[in-house]
Design a protein around this motif. Structure first.
Motif, mmCIF file in Angstrom:
data_model
loop_
_atom_site.group_PDB
_atom_site.id
_atom_site.type_symbol
_atom_site.label_atom_id
_atom_site.label_comp_id
_atom_site.label_asym_id
_atom_site.label_seq_id
_atom_site.Cartn_x
_atom_site.Cartn_y
_atom_site.Cartn_z
ATOM 1 N N LYS A 583 0.804 -1.215 0.000
ATOM 2 C CA LYS A 583 0.000 0.000 0.000
ATOM 3 C C LYS A 583 0.843 1.273 0.000
ATOM 4 O O LYS A 583 0.297 2.366 -0.135
ATOM 5 N N GLN A 584 2.156 1.134 0.141
ATOM 6 C CA GLN A 584 3.034 2.295 0.046
ATOM 7 C C GLN A 584 3.251 2.637 -1.431
ATOM 8 O O GLN A 584 3.693 1.808 -2.208
ATOM 9 N N ARG A 585 2.873 3.853 -1.827
ATOM 10 C CA ARG A 585 2.986 4.268 -3.220
ATOM 11 C C ARG A 585 2.487 3.163 -4.155
ATOM 12 O O ARG A 585 3.233 2.648 -5.007
ATOM 13 N N PRO A 586 1.217 2.762 -4.025
ATOM 14 C CA PRO A 586 0.712 1.624 -4.810
ATOM 15 C C PRO A 586 0.697 1.889 -6.306
ATOM 16 O O PRO A 586 0.620 0.941 -7.094
ATOM 17 N N TYR A 587 0.794 3.144 -6.702
ATOM 18 C CA TYR A 587 0.818 3.486 -8.124
ATOM 19 C C TYR A 587 2.180 3.227 -8.759
ATOM 20 O O TYR A 587 2.359 3.394 -9.965
ATOM 21 N N ASP A 588 3.174 2.846 -7.971
ATOM 22 C CA ASP A 588 4.497 2.544 -8.521
ATOM 23 C C ASP A 588 4.582 1.141 -9.120
ATOM 24 O O ASP A 588 5.514 0.836 -9.861
ATOM 25 N N ILE A 623 -4.587 -0.728 -3.438
ATOM 26 C CA ILE A 623 -3.469 -1.466 -4.030
ATOM 27 C C ILE A 623 -3.862 -1.888 -5.444
ATOM 28 O O ILE A 623 -4.917 -2.493 -5.646
ATOM 29 N N GLN A 624 -3.021 -1.588 -6.393
ATOM 30 C CA GLN A 624 -3.347 -1.843 -7.795
ATOM 31 C C GLN A 624 -2.896 -3.239 -8.202
ATOM 32 O O GLN A 624 -1.765 -3.637 -7.930
ATOM 33 N N SER A 625 -3.800 -3.972 -8.838
ATOM 34 C CA SER A 625 -3.537 -5.360 -9.214
ATOM 35 C C SER A 625 -3.810 -5.570 -10.692
ATOM 36 O O SER A 625 -4.711 -4.967 -11.273
ATOM 37 N N LEU A 626 -3.029 -6.440 -11.295
ATOM 38 C CA LEU A 626 -3.293 -6.819 -12.681
ATOM 39 C C LEU A 626 -4.513 -7.721 -12.785
ATOM 40 O O LEU A 626 -5.139 -7.802 -13.841
ATOM 41 N N ASP A 627 -4.845 -8.393 -11.701
ATOM 42 C CA ASP A 627 -5.987 -9.296 -11.695
ATOM 43 C C ASP A 627 -7.285 -8.502 -11.602
ATOM 44 O O ASP A 627 -7.327 -7.395 -11.061
ATOM 45 N N ILE A 628 -8.339 -9.079 -12.109
ATOM 46 C CA ILE A 628 -9.619 -8.386 -12.234
ATOM 47 C C ILE A 628 -10.600 -8.919 -11.195
ATOM 48 O O ILE A 628 -10.821 -10.126 -11.104
ATOM 49 N N VAL A 629 -11.179 -8.019 -10.426
ATOM 50 C CA VAL A 629 -12.198 -8.412 -9.454
ATOM 51 C C VAL A 629 -13.471 -8.807 -10.187
ATOM 52 O O VAL A 629 -14.019 -9.891 -10.007
#
Length: 875
Positions: A583-588, A623-629
Motif C-alpha cells: 500500500k506504500q505508493r501503490p501506483y508505482d 493497491i493496484q492489481s493486474l488481476d480483475i475483481v
C-alpha cells in the motif's frame, strides 16, 4: 383511467396512513437490521463492499462526470456516478455509516413509493399500507439490496412513481404528469442502467394500453397515447443523459462482442444467457430456500441450483458427463431468490380468478382489463427470464443490442413488479367483498354458523384451498421421503457428502415452512371470508394480513442479512507486512497472483487472495492489481492484448514486463522454477517476503505472519517496466496486429524500445539505443489526475504504463500536448529535451452532466407546480 374514482379521503387520513406505514416499516427494518447499531458492523455487500466504497469515497463528487478505476488490470473507464439519492447519502454519511444504513433506507423508499402508487389508484388504506410492506419486503428486491445492488429497490420505487404519474389520463395536468413519469423513468435508468431501460419499455406498454381503453375515438386515443410515451421518453432521456452517455462510452463502444452481426451475437449467446432462470427453480416463488440461498448460508442453505452455471457445465451434465469436465468454468454461482410472500401470491391469484367472473365480480370493467394487462406482463417477463432454458428469449435476443444485456433473470424484476400490482388489485377486491359490505357485525362465532358462512361465500375457492393444502402436505411428505435421492444428486454435482446431507435437510425443512405459512394464509383468508371481520372489526383483518405477510417475508429474507466486522475484516486483516508494503505508493507497481496450479498450499493462497485480498483489502488500501475483481464486459483491447501475451511462444514474463507487474503472490517453492524454467537467462525473480496465514479464532479474520520459511511468498519480479519511463528509442507502428505480434516476440526488448501507434511520430527515434534518455517520477497521483516531473536528456517518449483511453488529456508545461498510444494500449507523450511537468487528466466532458442536472431541476419545479395546483384545488 382511474379506478375507484368516486372515493375521496381526507388529507388527515392520508397523513395518518402514511405515518402508519412509515413507522411500521421503520420498526420492521430496525428489527431486521438491528446489528447496524453495533460498532464496527457493516452489511455484507458482494457488489459494493466497504473496500470499494473507501477506494472511491474521496473522489465521489469528482466522479459525477466520469469514473476511472485504476485498481484492476491497467485501469478502465467506468459508468459515471449519478447525481442520485444513493450518491447523496454516501456524501453525507461516509463509507462506514453508509454501509450500515443504505439497504434499509432503499427498502424504506421502495415501500413508500409503492404506498403512493396504491394511493393514486384510490385503493383503501389497508391495501395501501399492506402493499407498501409487500413491496419493501419483496425478496427479489430485498436480497438484491443485501447483495450490494442497492439501486434495484430504488428502480422499482421509481417505476411505481411513474405509474402513479400516468394513472390519471383525464386530468388537465396529464401532460405535465407525463413529464414527471419521464423523470421517474430517467431516475430508474440512472440507478439501474439496463434494468431501468427494461422497466421503461413496460411503462411505455402500460401507457399505450391505458390510452387504447380510454375515452374518445380510436385515432384520438392512439395519438394521445403515443404523445404521452414520447413525452415520457424525452424527459427520461434528459434526466438520464449523463448515465446514457457514460454507458455508451464504457459498456458498448470498444467492448468485445458488441458487434451486431449474426456471428458475434451467436458467439455471445452463452455469455448473455448464463444467468437464466431454470424452469424448475420457479418453485422458489412458492418455497423460498428450496434450492438454497447463497454459497455461505449456514445450516446447509448453500445454493445448489443452476442459475449462473456456465453453459459448458450444463451441457456436460445434461450429456451424462460425456467427455472431460469443463476446466476454468464456474459450475454454479449464487442463485437469486424470488419470493413474493404467500399472502401476496394467494390474493393475487384470487384477484385474477375473480376478474374472469361473468357476474358479481368485485372489479369494474376497467379494473378487470388492468388485471389482465399486468397478469400478461407477469407471464411475459417470466417466459423471458427462462432465458436459455426456453425458446422465448431468442425473440428478445434478436432485437438490436439485446445481446449486450447480460442476465435474462433481470426480467424477474418485472415479474415481481407486476405481481405486486395484481396483488394490490386482488387485496382491494377482497376487501370490497369481505370487509366493506354493509353487514351486521358478528358478535359471536358458532362453529356451524362460521362454516356455513364460509361455504356460502365462495365454495369453489374453499374447495380449491383445501385441495391445495392437502396436496402441499402430501408433496412435502414425498419430498422428505426422497431426501436420500436428493443427497445422492447433490454429491454428483460436486458437493461433499456431509454438505449434501445438510443441504437436503435444509431444503426439506423449507418445504415444511411453506406448508405452515400456506396453512396460516389460507386459514386467515377463509376466516375473513366468514364475515367475522366486517364492520368495526375490519381493521383487525388488515392488521392480521399485514402481520402474517411481514413475518412470512421477514423469515424468508433473514438468511440474506449478513454482517461483517469492518475492524476485523479491513483493519486487523490488513495490518501485516505484505499489505503494509504494497500500500506504500501503490501506483508505482502492480501485483498479481502466480497463475500456476499447485497443491493445497496454493489453493489456500488463491482463496485468500481472490476472495479477501483482491476484493476487499486491495480495494480498501488502493493497491493496484493486474488481476480483475469483476468485469462483465471485456474491452476489445484487453481481449486482444491478453490473447497476444498469453499465446504459445510468448515469454511468460512478457505480460508482467509490459504491465508494470513487479510483485507476485504464490507458493514460496515456485521461486526456483521461475528462475530456472521461466526466466533462465536473466533470473529476475527473488523473494521479497515469506509469510504464513493464521486465525486467532474460527471464523475470525485471516491474518499474516512473516517468517523465514514460508510457505507463501511475495515475489519480486525485477524485470517489470517502471510505471513511468522515458525512451529515446521508439518505433512507429500503426498496425495493431503487427504491434501485438512484435510485443509478444521473444526477440523484442520492451525495456529498450517503445512502440507508438500515432502517425504524428512519422519517423523513428534519432538514436539507436535507450541509454541516457532521462528520468521521470511522480509528483502526485489520483485516479483521474496524474502529475509527473521528467528530465529528458534527448528527444524522448514518456511511457506511462496505464491503460490508454481517448478521454485522457495530457498537458506538458501547462500546454496541451498530443496523447500517444504506446505499446498497443498504454499512454504516452513526446517530450523535447529539458525538464518538464507532465499532467494526465481524465474527463469525458461535462455537457451531459449539466443536461441531467438541468432536467432534474426542471422536474422538481414541475412537481412543485402540480402539488401546489392540487393544494389550491382542494382548498
Amino acid at each position: 383511467m382511474r379506478t375507484n374514482e368516486n372515493r375521496t379521503t381526507p388529507a388527515s387520513s392520508v397523513r395518518r396512513d402514511f405515518f402508519i406505514l412509515l413507522l411500521g416499516l421503520i420498526a420492521v427494518l430496525v428489527v431486521l437490521f438491528h446489528k447496524s447499531f453495533q460498532s464496527g458492523q457493516v452489511i455484507f455487500s458482494n457488489d459494493g463492499p466497504l473496500g470499494a466504497l473507501v477506494s472511491q469515497s474521496d473522489v465521489t463528487l469528482n466522479n459525477l462526470d466520469c469514473v476511472w478505476q485504476p485498481l484492476n488490470w491497467l485501469g478502465t473507464a467506468q459508468p459515471s456516478v449519478p447525481p442520485s439519492l444513493v450518491t447523496l447519502i454516501l456524501l453525507l454519511t461516509g463509507p462506514i455509516l453508509y454501509s450500515k444504513i443504505i439497504v434499509p433506507i432503499c427498502l424504506l423508499v421502495l415501500g413508500l413509493c409503492a404506498w403512493f402508487y396504491f394511493r393514486q389508484m384510490r385503493f383503501n388504506a389497508t391495501v395501501c399500507v399492506i402493499g407498501g410492506l409487500a413491496a419493501a419486503l419483496n425478496m427479489n428486491y430485498f436480497t438484491s439490496a443485501c447483495w450490494g445492488q442497492i439501486s434495484r429497490p430504488l428502480t422499482l420505487g421509481a417505476a411505481f412513481l411513474a405509474l402513479a404519474a400516468l394513472q390519471d389520463n383525464s386530468s388537465k395536468y396529464r401532460w405535465v404528469k407525463a413529464l414527471l413519469a419521464g423523470m421517474a423513468v430517467g431516475f430508474s435508468i440512472m440507478d439501474s442502467f439496463d434494468i431501468g431501460a427494461i422497466f421503461s419499455v413496460f411503462i411505455a406498454a402500460f401507457a399505450l394500453f391505458q390510452a387504447l381503453f380510454g375515452e374518445g375515438s380510436l385515432a384520438k386515443r392512439w395519438t394521445q397515447g403515443i404523445l404521452r410515451i414520447v413525452l415520457v421518453a424525452i424527459f427520461a432521456a434528459l434526466i438520464s443523459a449523463q448515465t446514457l452517455s457514460s454507458l455508451v462510452g464504457t459498456q458498448i463502444k470498444g467492448v468485445a462482442g458488441t458487434k451486431q452481426d449474426e456471428q458475434t451475437k451467436a458467439e455471445r449467446w452463452d455469455w448473455a444467457t448464463q444467468w437464466s432462470l431454470p424452469k424448475i427453480e420457479t418453485l422458489q416463488y412458492l418455497v423460498p430456500g428450496l434450492f438454497g440461498y447463497r454459497m455461505d448460508t449456514p445450516g446447509g442453505g448453500n445454493y445448489w441450483g443452476s442459475m449462473g452455471q456456465d453453459p459448458e457445465w450444463t451441457r456436460y451434465l445434461d450429456s451424462g458427463r460425456q467427455g472431460q469436465p469443463p476446466t476454468g468454468r464456474m459450475l454454479r454461482f449464487t442463485g437469486g431468490s424470488t419470493y413474493g410472500g404467500l399472502v401476496v401470491l394467494v390474493l393475487a391469484l384470487w384477484g385474477v380468478l375473480q376478474s374472469f367472473r361473468k357476474s358479481s365480480s368485485p372489479f369494474s370493467v376497467s379494473e378487470r382489463k388492468y388485471i389482465w394487462f399486468w397478469s400478461g406482463m407477469a407471464a411475459l417477463s417470466l417466459l423471458l427470464a427462462f432465458g436459455r432454458y426456453a425458446p422465448f428469449y431468442k425473440l428478445f435476443y434478436a432485437l438490436p443490442y439485446a445481446s449486450t444485456i447480460r442476465n435474462p433473470a433481470k426480467f424477474l424484476h418485472i415479474f415481481d413488479w407486476a405481481l405486486l400490482v395484481v396483488f394490490g388489485y386482488g387485496l382491494q377486491g377482497f376487501s370490497r367483498v369481505y370487509l366493506e359490505k354493509a353487514r351486521a357485525v358478528v358478535k359471536g362465532v358458532q362453529p356451524q354458523n362460521w362454516w356455513a358462512k364460509v361455504k356460502a361465500a365462495d365454495p369453489k375457492w374453499i374447495f380449491g384451498s383445501i385441495i391445495t393444502l392437502l396436496a402441499s402436505v402430501l408433496g412435502w411428505l414425498v419430498y422428505a421421503s426422497s431426501r436420500t435421492n436428493l443427497e445422492s444428486y447433490l454429491q454428483t454435482v460436486g458437493f461433499e457428502p456431509t454438505g449434501a446431507a445438510e443441504m437436503a435437510r435444509f431444503s426439506v425443512n423449507q418445504v415444511g415452512w411453506f406448508v405452515l405459512f400456506l396453512t396460516l394464509t389460507l386459514g386467515l383468508v377463509t376466516w375473513i371470508m366468514s364475515g367475522l371481520f366486517v364492520g368495526a372489526r375490519a381493521k383487525w383483518a388488515g392488521i392480521l394480513l399485514g402481520l402474517l405477510l411481514t413475518v412470512d417475508l421477514a423469515r424468508a429474507n433473514a438468511p440474506w442479512i449478513f454482517y461483517w466486522n469492518a475492524d476485523e475484516k479491513y483493519i486487523q486483516a490488513g495490518n501485516n507486512a505484505v499489505i503494509d508494503f504494497l500500500k506504500q505508493r501503490p501506483y508505482d507497481h502492480r501485483v498479481a497472483l502466480l497463475p500456476f496450479q499447485s497443491p493445497p498450499q496454493l489453493s489456500a493462497m488463491q482463496q485468500v487472495y481472490q476472495i479477501e485480498w483482491l476484493q476487499h483489502l486491495f480495494q480498501y488500501y488502493k493497491i493496484q492489481s493486474l488481476d480483475i475483481v469483476q468485469m462483465s464486459r471485456t474491452p476489445e483491447d484487453l481481449a486482444a492484448f491478453e490473447g497476444a501475451v498469453r499465446a504459445q511462444g510468448t515469454p511468460l514474463t512478457r505480460r508482467w514486463e509490459l504491465t508494470n507487474t513487479r510483485y507476485l503472490l504464490g507458493a514460496a517453492g515456485f521461486l526456483d522454477p521461475l528462475n530456472q524454467q521461466i526466466d533462465p537467462a536473466q533470473k529476475r525473480f527473488k523473494i521479497h517476503t515469506l509469510f504464513n496465514f493464521y486465525q486467532t479464532a474460527q471464523g475470525g479474520p485471516i491474518l499474516v505472519q512473516t517468517n523465514a520459511t514460508g510457505p507463501y511468498a511475495l515475489i519480486e519480479f525485477t524485470g517489470a517496466l517502471p510505471r513511468a519511463k522515458l525512451y529515446a528509442n521508439w518505433q512507429v507502428s500503426t498496425n495493431d496486429e503487427a504491434t501485438l505480434k512484435q510485443l509478444a516476440s521473444p526477440t523484442f526488448d520492451p525495456s529498450q524500445t517503445v512502440l507508438v501507434a500515432d502517425k504524428l511520430l512519422a519517423i523513428n527515434s534519432p538514436v539507436a539505443t535507450n541509454q541516457n534518455a532521462g528520468t521521470v517520477g511522480f509528483v502526485s497521483y489520483s485516479p483521474k489526475h496524474i502529475v509527473l516531473r521528467a528530465r529528458a536528456e534527448v528527444p524522448s517518449v514518456l511511457l506511462l504504463n496505464d491503460h490508454f483511453d481517448p478521454n485522457w488529456r495530457v498537458v506538458v508545461d501547462s500546454q496541451p500536448a498530443t496523447l500517444l498510444r504506446c505499446n498497443y494500449l498504454m499512454r504516452g507523450v513526446q517530450l523535447a529535451p529539458g525538464e518538464h511537468l507532465v499532467e494526465f487528466r481524465f474527463s469525458s466532458g461535462e455537457g451531459s452532466l449539466y443536461l441531467t442536472l438541468a432536467a432534474i431541476l426542471a422536474g422538481f419545479a414541475l412537481l412543485a407546480f402540480v402539488m401546489l395546483s392540487h393544494k389550491r384545488a382542494a382548498a
